[in-house]
Design an enzyme around this catalytic site. Structure first.
Site, PDB file in Angstrom:
ATOM      1  N   HIS A 101      19.248 -23.598  -1.347  1.00 21.29           N
ATOM      2  CA  HIS A 101      19.987 -24.825  -1.005  1.00 21.29           C
ATOM      3  C   HIS A 101      20.182 -25.735  -2.229  1.00 21.29           C
ATOM      4  O   HIS A 101      21.279 -26.257  -2.450  1.00 21.29           O
ATOM      5  CB  HIS A 101      19.227 -25.569   0.101  1.00 21.29           C
ATOM      6  CG  HIS A 101      20.077 -26.444   0.951  1.00 21.29           C
ATOM      7  ND1 HIS A 101      19.854 -26.630   2.294  1.00 21.29           N
ATOM      8  CD2 HIS A 101      21.158 -27.207   0.669  1.00 21.29           C
ATOM      9  CE1 HIS A 101      20.756 -27.467   2.783  1.00 21.29           C
ATOM     10  NE2 HIS A 101      21.554 -27.823   1.816  1.00 21.29           N
ATOM     11  N   TYR A 153      19.143 -28.293   8.471  1.00 15.30           N
ATOM     12  CA  TYR A 153      20.072 -28.938   9.418  1.00 15.30           C
ATOM     13  C   TYR A 153      19.487 -28.998  10.842  1.00 15.30           C
ATOM     14  O   TYR A 153      20.039 -29.652  11.709  1.00 15.30           O
ATOM     15  CB  TYR A 153      21.416 -28.206   9.484  1.00 15.30           C
ATOM     16  CG  TYR A 153      22.174 -28.119   8.177  1.00 15.30           C
ATOM     17  CD1 TYR A 153      21.721 -28.734   7.018  1.00 15.30           C
ATOM     18  CD2 TYR A 153      23.360 -27.395   8.106  1.00 15.30           C
ATOM     19  CE1 TYR A 153      22.421 -28.628   5.824  1.00 15.30           C
ATOM     20  CE2 TYR A 153      24.067 -27.292   6.921  1.00 15.30           C
ATOM     21  CZ  TYR A 153      23.586 -27.910   5.779  1.00 15.30           C
ATOM     22  OH  TYR A 153      24.286 -27.793   4.613  1.00 15.30           O
TER      23      TYR A 153
HETATM   24  P1  NDP Z   1      33.328 -32.755   5.712  1.00 15.76           P
HETATM   25  O1  NDP Z   1      34.016 -33.103   4.439  1.00 15.76           O
HETATM   26  O2  NDP Z   1      33.467 -31.406   6.271  1.00 15.76           O
HETATM   27  O3  NDP Z   1      33.769 -33.852   6.773  1.00 15.76           O
HETATM   28  C1  NDP Z   1      33.250 -33.857   8.086  1.00 15.76           C
HETATM   29  C2  NDP Z   1      33.705 -35.159   8.764  1.00 15.76           C
HETATM   30  O4  NDP Z   1      35.126 -35.200   8.794  1.00 15.76           O
HETATM   31  C3  NDP Z   1      33.234 -35.281  10.184  1.00 15.76           C
HETATM   32  O5  NDP Z   1      32.945 -36.642  10.416  1.00 15.76           O
HETATM   33  C4  NDP Z   1      34.455 -34.848  11.000  1.00 15.76           C
HETATM   34  O6  NDP Z   1      34.471 -35.521  12.239  1.00 15.76           O
HETATM   35  C5  NDP Z   1      35.595 -35.301  10.125  1.00 15.76           C
HETATM   36  N1  NDP Z   1      36.770 -34.426  10.221  1.00 15.76           N
HETATM   37  C6  NDP Z   1      36.797 -33.080  10.132  1.00 15.76           C
HETATM   38  N2  NDP Z   1      38.056 -32.617  10.219  1.00 15.76           N
HETATM   39  C7  NDP Z   1      38.859 -33.710  10.362  1.00 15.76           C
HETATM   40  C8  NDP Z   1      40.248 -33.869  10.500  1.00 15.76           C
HETATM   41  N3  NDP Z   1      41.082 -32.822  10.518  1.00 15.76           N
HETATM   42  N4  NDP Z   1      40.729 -35.143  10.626  1.00 15.76           N
HETATM   43  C9  NDP Z   1      39.900 -36.204  10.614  1.00 15.76           C
HETATM   44  N5  NDP Z   1      38.556 -36.105  10.478  1.00 15.76           N
HETATM   45  C10 NDP Z   1      38.039 -34.853  10.350  1.00 15.76           C
HETATM   46  O7  NDP Z   1      31.772 -33.146   5.465  1.00 15.76           O
HETATM   47  P2  NDP Z   1      30.370 -32.421   5.602  1.00 15.76           P
HETATM   48  O8  NDP Z   1      29.441 -33.262   4.794  1.00 15.76           O
HETATM   49  O9  NDP Z   1      30.003 -32.129   6.998  1.00 15.76           O
HETATM   50  O10 NDP Z   1      30.539 -31.034   4.803  1.00 15.76           O
HETATM   51  C11 NDP Z   1      30.892 -29.830   5.428  1.00 15.76           C
HETATM   52  C12 NDP Z   1      29.722 -28.881   5.503  1.00 15.76           C
HETATM   53  O11 NDP Z   1      29.212 -28.564   4.212  1.00 15.76           O
HETATM   54  C13 NDP Z   1      28.488 -29.449   6.222  1.00 15.76           C
HETATM   55  O12 NDP Z   1      28.696 -29.571   7.604  1.00 15.76           O
HETATM   56  C14 NDP Z   1      27.465 -28.435   5.795  1.00 15.76           C
HETATM   57  O13 NDP Z   1      27.622 -27.251   6.553  1.00 15.76           O
HETATM   58  C15 NDP Z   1      27.844 -28.219   4.328  1.00 15.76           C
HETATM   59  N6  NDP Z   1      27.081 -29.072   3.387  1.00 15.76           N
HETATM   60  C16 NDP Z   1      26.302 -28.445   2.441  1.00 15.76           C
HETATM   61  C17 NDP Z   1      25.581 -29.169   1.525  1.00 15.76           C
HETATM   62  C18 NDP Z   1      24.762 -28.466   0.524  1.00 15.76           C
HETATM   63  O14 NDP Z   1      23.951 -29.104  -0.162  1.00 15.76           O
HETATM   64  N7  NDP Z   1      24.889 -27.160   0.365  1.00 15.76           N
HETATM   65  C19 NDP Z   1      25.587 -30.647   1.512  1.00 15.76           C
HETATM   66  C20 NDP Z   1      26.478 -31.218   2.505  1.00 15.76           C
HETATM   67  C21 NDP Z   1      27.188 -30.450   3.390  1.00 15.76           C
HETATM   68  P3  NDP Z   1      34.576 -34.727  13.645  1.00 15.76           P
HETATM   69  O15 NDP Z   1      33.399 -33.797  13.736  1.00 15.76           O
HETATM   70  O16 NDP Z   1      34.543 -35.826  14.657  1.00 15.76           O
HETATM   71  O17 NDP Z   1      35.900 -33.992  13.613  1.00 15.76           O
END
Ligand code: NDP
Length: 282
Positions: free
Chosen positions: A113, A55
């Site tokens: 990962h 990341y």
């Molecule tokens: P999420 O499902 O957590 O969604 C994140 C998005 O949703 C952002 O654009 C955020 O925008 C928006 N959001 C968050 N809360 C709200 C809300 N209450 N209302 C409206 N919009 C909202 O997606 P991620 O892919 O980021 O997954 C979460 C975490 O999982 C990652 O950040 C990472 O740490 C991990 N991950 C791990 C992986 C793996 O292979 N192990 C792969 C992918 C992710 P904003 O910031 O503007 O609020």
């Protein structure tokens, strides 16, 4: 939302530790804004922060933890071994890089990962992680994107069960069988992209819209609560303090079994197509 959320309860891990029922995802939280978002999340009440070497924000996460003023032992940071560091010596080096980036004395949870089964080196990495745990540099060791066959191999070859398996999990891909496998092995399933990267479930799904109205909460709170009631630990990412607070504030209501089942029925499949049996990233 103005009132402070109820702090997240914790649940036990199979190695004697414990983990909060929800954490903060940080993918994309970089630079000064990223550090500020980590600080705000901790101020709002998050105690579990998820990052990964890939990341490129471990520095921001470590800095945010220090700046928050919350004692180190009250915070838990997860980071992850990237693909190019699979192998015994490579894992020791990759971990050292992460620890240096974070600027910490130890990591709470270290995950492989992706299994990268075609490389066939994740068991070697697991042995290195067992050593790092014995050396006191990692509190708990786990995996991410592991299928049952991959975890079976770790068990067969080392006898050490992961504490966590972090997988893609959201209403479009509810992972019912993986959840059952993990639970049967006393492994906590963590949900990545728990909101399907935001927006997708915010409106237009009647069962979620109706549950939100019935419980007086937002659609995203319904989805996060669905994770918790199915036994998974969601790690929603948000850079906004308001949405961080909203996402954490899910412990004051309970979905009915019928609501949980109807949301699970929204299943349509993986959204990003990264199948752990074949996906490779380095
Ligand atoms: P999420 O499902 O957590 O969604 C994140 C998005 O949703 C952002 O654009 C955020 O925008 C928006 N959001 C968050 N809360 C709200 C809300 N209450 N209302 C409206 N919009 C909202 O997606 P991620 O892919 O980021 O997954 C979460 C975490 O999982 C990652 O950040 C990472 O740490 C991990 N991950 C791990 C992986 C793996 O292979 N192990 C792969 C992918 C992710 P904003 O910031 O503007 O609020």
């Amino acid at each position: 939302m103005t009132s402070a959320p109820t702090p997240a309860p914790t649940r036990p891990l199979n190695d004697g530790g414990s983990i909060p029922l929800i954490g903060l995802g940080t993918y994309g939280l970089t630079g000064d804004d990223g550090t500020a978002s980590v600080v705000s999340a901790i101020e709002v009440g998050y105690r579990l922060i998820d990052t990964g070497l890939r990341y490129e924000n471990e520095r921001e996460v470590g800095e945010g933890m220090r700046r928050s003023g919350i004692p180190r032992e009250e915070l838990q940071v997860t980071t992850k071994l990237r693909g190019r560091d699979h192998g015994y010596e490579e894992t020791l080096r990759g971990f050292e890089e992460s620890l240096g980036n974070l600027g910490l004395e130890y990591v709470d949870l270290y995950l492989i990962h992706w299994p990268l089964p075609r490389q066939d080196r994740y068991v070697e990495s697991w042995r290195a992680m067992i050593r790092l745990q014995n050396d006191g540099l990692i509190r708990s060791i786990g995996v991410s994107n592991f299928l049952p066959e991959h975890i079976d191999r770790l068990l067969d070859e080392t006898g050490v069960v992961p504490v966590v398996n972090q997988v893609e999990l959201h209403p479009s891909f509810p992972q019912t069988e993986q959840l059952q496998y993990d639970a049967a092995h006393d492994i906590v399933t963590e949900s990545w992209s728990p909101l399907a990267q935001g927006g997708r479930f915010s409106h237009g799904h009647r069962v979620i819209d109706d549950a939100a109205e019935a419980h007086g909460v937002t659609q995203n709170q319904v989805v996060l609560r669905w994770h918790v009631q199915r036994g998974a630990v969601p790690i929603p990412k948000s850079g906004s303090a308001d949405r961080q607070r909203e996402n954490l504030d899910i412990f004051g209501f309970e979905l009915t079994d019928a609501e949980v089942a109807s949301i699970t029925d929204l299943a349509s499949g993986r959204l990003w197509g990264a199948d752990p049996a074949t996906h490779e990233e380095f």
